[in-house]
Motif scaffolding. Structure first.
Motif, short mmCIF file in Angstrom:
data_model
loop_
_atom_site.label_atom_id
_atom_site.label_comp_id
_atom_site.label_asym_id
_atom_site.label_seq_id
_atom_site.Cartn_x
_atom_site.Cartn_y
_atom_site.Cartn_z
N SER A 1 0.83 -1.21 0.00
CA SER A 1 0.00 0.00 0.00
C SER A 1 0.86 1.25 0.00
O SER A 1 0.49 2.28 -0.57
CB SER A 1 -0.91 0.01 1.23
N ARG A 2 2.02 1.17 0.63
CA ARG A 2 2.94 2.30 0.68
C ARG A 2 3.34 2.72 -0.74
O ARG A 2 3.30 3.90 -1.09
CB ARG A 2 4.17 1.90 1.49
N ILE A 3 3.71 1.75 -1.56
CA ILE A 3 4.14 2.06 -2.93
C ILE A 3 2.96 2.56 -3.76
O ILE A 3 3.10 3.51 -4.55
CB ILE A 3 4.79 0.82 -3.55
N ARG A 4 1.81 1.97 -3.60
CA ARG A 4 0.63 2.43 -4.34
C ARG A 4 0.27 3.87 -3.96
O ARG A 4 -0.13 4.66 -4.82
CB ARG A 4 -0.56 1.50 -4.09
N THR A 5 0.41 4.19 -2.68
CA THR A 5 0.12 5.56 -2.24
C THR A 5 1.09 6.54 -2.88
O THR A 5 0.71 7.65 -3.30
CB THR A 5 0.21 5.64 -0.71
N MET A 6 2.36 6.16 -2.97
CA MET A 6 3.36 7.02 -3.60
C MET A 6 3.04 7.22 -5.07
O MET A 6 3.16 8.34 -5.60
CB MET A 6 4.75 6.41 -3.42
N LEU A 7 2.64 6.15 -5.75
CA LEU A 7 2.28 6.28 -7.17
C LEU A 7 1.07 7.18 -7.37
O LEU A 7 1.01 7.95 -8.33
CB LEU A 7 2.01 4.90 -7.77
N ALA A 8 0.11 7.07 -6.48
CA ALA A 8 -1.08 7.92 -6.59
C ALA A 8 -0.72 9.39 -6.44
O ALA A 8 -1.26 10.25 -7.16
CB ALA A 8 -2.10 7.51 -5.52
N ALA A 9 0.20 9.69 -5.52
CA ALA A 9 0.64 11.08 -5.35
C ALA A 9 1.36 11.58 -6.60
O ALA A 9 1.18 12.72 -7.03
CB ALA A 9 1.56 11.18 -4.13
N ASP B 1 -2.98 6.73 -17.66
CA ASP B 1 -4.01 5.77 -18.07
C ASP B 1 -3.79 4.41 -17.41
O ASP B 1 -4.74 3.78 -16.92
CB ASP B 1 -4.03 5.62 -19.60
N ARG B 2 -2.54 3.96 -17.41
CA ARG B 2 -2.27 2.65 -16.80
C ARG B 2 -2.47 2.71 -15.29
O ARG B 2 -2.94 1.75 -14.68
CB ARG B 2 -0.84 2.21 -17.13
N HIS B 3 -2.12 3.83 -14.69
CA HIS B 3 -2.34 3.96 -13.24
C HIS B 3 -3.84 3.96 -12.93
O HIS B 3 -4.29 3.34 -11.96
CB HIS B 3 -1.68 5.23 -12.71
N ALA B 4 -4.61 4.65 -13.74
CA ALA B 4 -6.05 4.72 -13.50
C ALA B 4 -6.72 3.35 -13.66
O ALA B 4 -7.78 3.09 -13.07
CB ALA B 4 -6.70 5.72 -14.46
N SER B 5 -6.10 2.48 -14.46
CA SER B 5 -6.69 1.16 -14.70
C SER B 5 -6.30 0.13 -13.64
O SER B 5 -6.75 -1.02 -13.72
CB SER B 5 -6.27 0.64 -16.07
N LEU B 6 -5.48 0.53 -12.66
CA LEU B 6 -5.09 -0.41 -11.61
C LEU B 6 -6.33 -0.89 -10.86
O LEU B 6 -7.20 -0.08 -10.50
CB LEU B 6 -4.13 0.25 -10.61
#
Length: 490
Positions: A452-460, A479-484
């Protein structure tokens, strides 16, 4: 030491000295060479209890083939060579030991049966066992301690979620099911239970390094409950009791880190406090230092930077007597992170300078086992986080790039973490195309890493890049991030 009941595949043949291995030792004493072996093991995240006696047995030909852990260490020490080049026999020549009969198994005393972990029952520092045909740490094919590359684990790592991996990996330890996990520990707690507890800690750390914390946390809580049930049951020997307390404390810290990395800060704080209480109760400065170290990191991430500084300083006071420069270097970095959170650039720079100077002194035998992750890559990664907190994006991205480049490829989770840090720093620095490229590399690792830590960083990073959607590569990343897929906490 208990004599072996296992028959060698060639019982009539006397051991043949391993002259090739002896030549590799050169002018070093067996003890000096053993220290090099332990140091090399730490460099690749292995744990071996090599000592002068083990080296002597290898050179005498008593250990014809090392176990898998030693094999990885030796091949790391001497790249380009094979086991045969090092003077060992092919593994197939010594695998006949697996065919143990029920009578042979019963011939092993009860206290030693199942204690095939890193400790011999007579000497906890002796990695050499009684089997004359090979290294006794090599698991039998039907041994519950066979935690090497079994088909079950390979399938779990290749196709399973974090929870599947944890179940497949932790269950054989006997700490996730049975009487102990149900709160009914065995009547007599001894060396096998202590060894199982220590092995649980190592497996959890390895799984986290490779796959991240999500999905592991709830699975790892069962061994922790079992560990404290074992403590309540008591042990027959004080040395075993000490190992159980230390193992339970380290397990609490490992489970706390899984909670921390998956965003469960309150749970993590509770686990760290439990480990700290265990350390204080038993007078264990090593465990106390580790608990304060992780508490400092948690406080920083939870937005309590002043608490992070205090916890890091407490860790340094507790750990000073341990004699490990690398440990003190990591603790200085924890303090630097707290100062950065307080926007105190001077305090942060002073702590970073101490961390770098201590790190430069190198490794030593006093370095705790749990610090195997702390190498140059982690040093660079933590420094990047400090500069990021201070808003010095150029410095932050430079250190994050170094961290990702230096990280051992086996530690997929850390590569993803450092690269996610790099993506965020580049985005803030005003280099959206490079940030998107780094972000895409992280997205490509998320099928192996659950954090979750890495996903939170990617979202930021995605939010920072939104105004640059038209920049090369940014649209693809967004686009690829939004499709996660959205993932709940396992």
């Amino acid at each position: 030491m208990t004599s072996s009941t296992v028959t060698s595949s060639h019982p009539e043949r006397p051991p043949r000295p391993n002259l090739a291995f002896r030549r590799l030792r050169g002018r070093r004493s067996p003890a000096e060479f053993a220290a090099l072996v332990r140091r090399a093991a730490r460099e690749i995240g292995e744990r071996v209890s090599c000592d002068a006696r083990y080296v002597g047995r290898v050179e005498a030909g008593e250990i014809r083939c090392p176990n898998y852990a030693y094999e990885r260490v030796f091949l790391h020490m001497f790249p380009g060579r094979t086991l045969t080049d090092l003077g060992f026999a092919p593994r197939s020549a010594v695998r006949g030991r697996a065919a143990r009969t029920a009578g042979q198994a019963r011939a092993v005393p009860d206290e030693t049966r199942g204690a095939r972990g890193p400790y011999d029952t007579q000497n906890p520092h002796d990695p050499a066992g009684p089997d004359p045909s090979g290294d006794p740490h090599e698991p039998y094919a039907n041994d519950p301690w066979n935690h090497e590359e079994s088909d079950v684990l390979r399938r779990a790592f290749m196709t399973g979620t974090g929870a599947t991996v944890a179940a497949a990996t932790l269950a054989p330890l006997g700490l996730t099911t049975g009487a102990a996990a149900a709160g009914r520990p065995p009547r007599r707690v001894g060396v096998p239970e202590a060894a199982a507890l220590e092995e649980a800690v190592r497996r959890i750390r390895l799984l986290d390094d490779r796959h991240g914390a999500d999905g592991l946390y709830r699975r790892a809580a069962a061994p922790l409950r079992a560990a404290y049930a074992l403590l309540d049951a008591g042990a027959t020997r004080q040395t075993t009791t000490d190992r159980l307390h230390a193992g339970a404390g380290e397990l609490a810290i490992s489970v706390g880190w899984l909670a921390h990395d998956s965003g469960r800060f309150d749970d993590a704080r509770s686990h760290y406090a439990e480990a700290l209480a265990t350390a204080r109760m038993t007078g264990d400065p090593g465990l106390e230092t580790h608990a304060f170290c992780n508490s400092a990191f948690l406080a920083r991430d939870a937005g309590r930077p002043r608490e992070a500084v205090r916890a890091a300083q407490a860790a340094q006071r507790a750990g000073r007597a341990l004699g490990s420069d690398r440990l003190m270097s990591l603790l200085a970095l924890r303090e630097a992170g707290g100062w950065a959170g307080l926007a105190d650039r001077t305090g942060c720079e002073q702590a970073l300078t101490r961390a770098q100077a201590l790190f430069a002194r190198g490794r030593s035998d006093a370095d705790p086992e749990w610090m195997s992750f702390y190498g140059e890559a982690e040093l660079e990664g933590l420094e990047a986080q400090c500069w990021s907190a201070l808003g010095d994006w150029r410095r932050a991205s430079r250190h994050a790039r170094r961290a990702a480049r230096l990280q051992d490829p086996h530690f997929t989770r850390n590569i993803a973490l450092y690269t996610a840090e790099l993506a965020g720093d580049l985005a803030h620095e005003g280099r959206p195309d490079e940030a998107a490229e780094a972000g895409l590399r992280v997205l490509g690792l998320l099928d192996q890493v659950q954090s979750s830590r890495i996903r939170t960083m990617l979202a930021a990073t995605a939010r920072t890049l939104l105004p640059h959607r038209r920049a090369p590569g940014v649209t693809d990343f967004l686009d690829r991030h939004a499709s996660l897929p959205r993932t709940g906490r396992a």
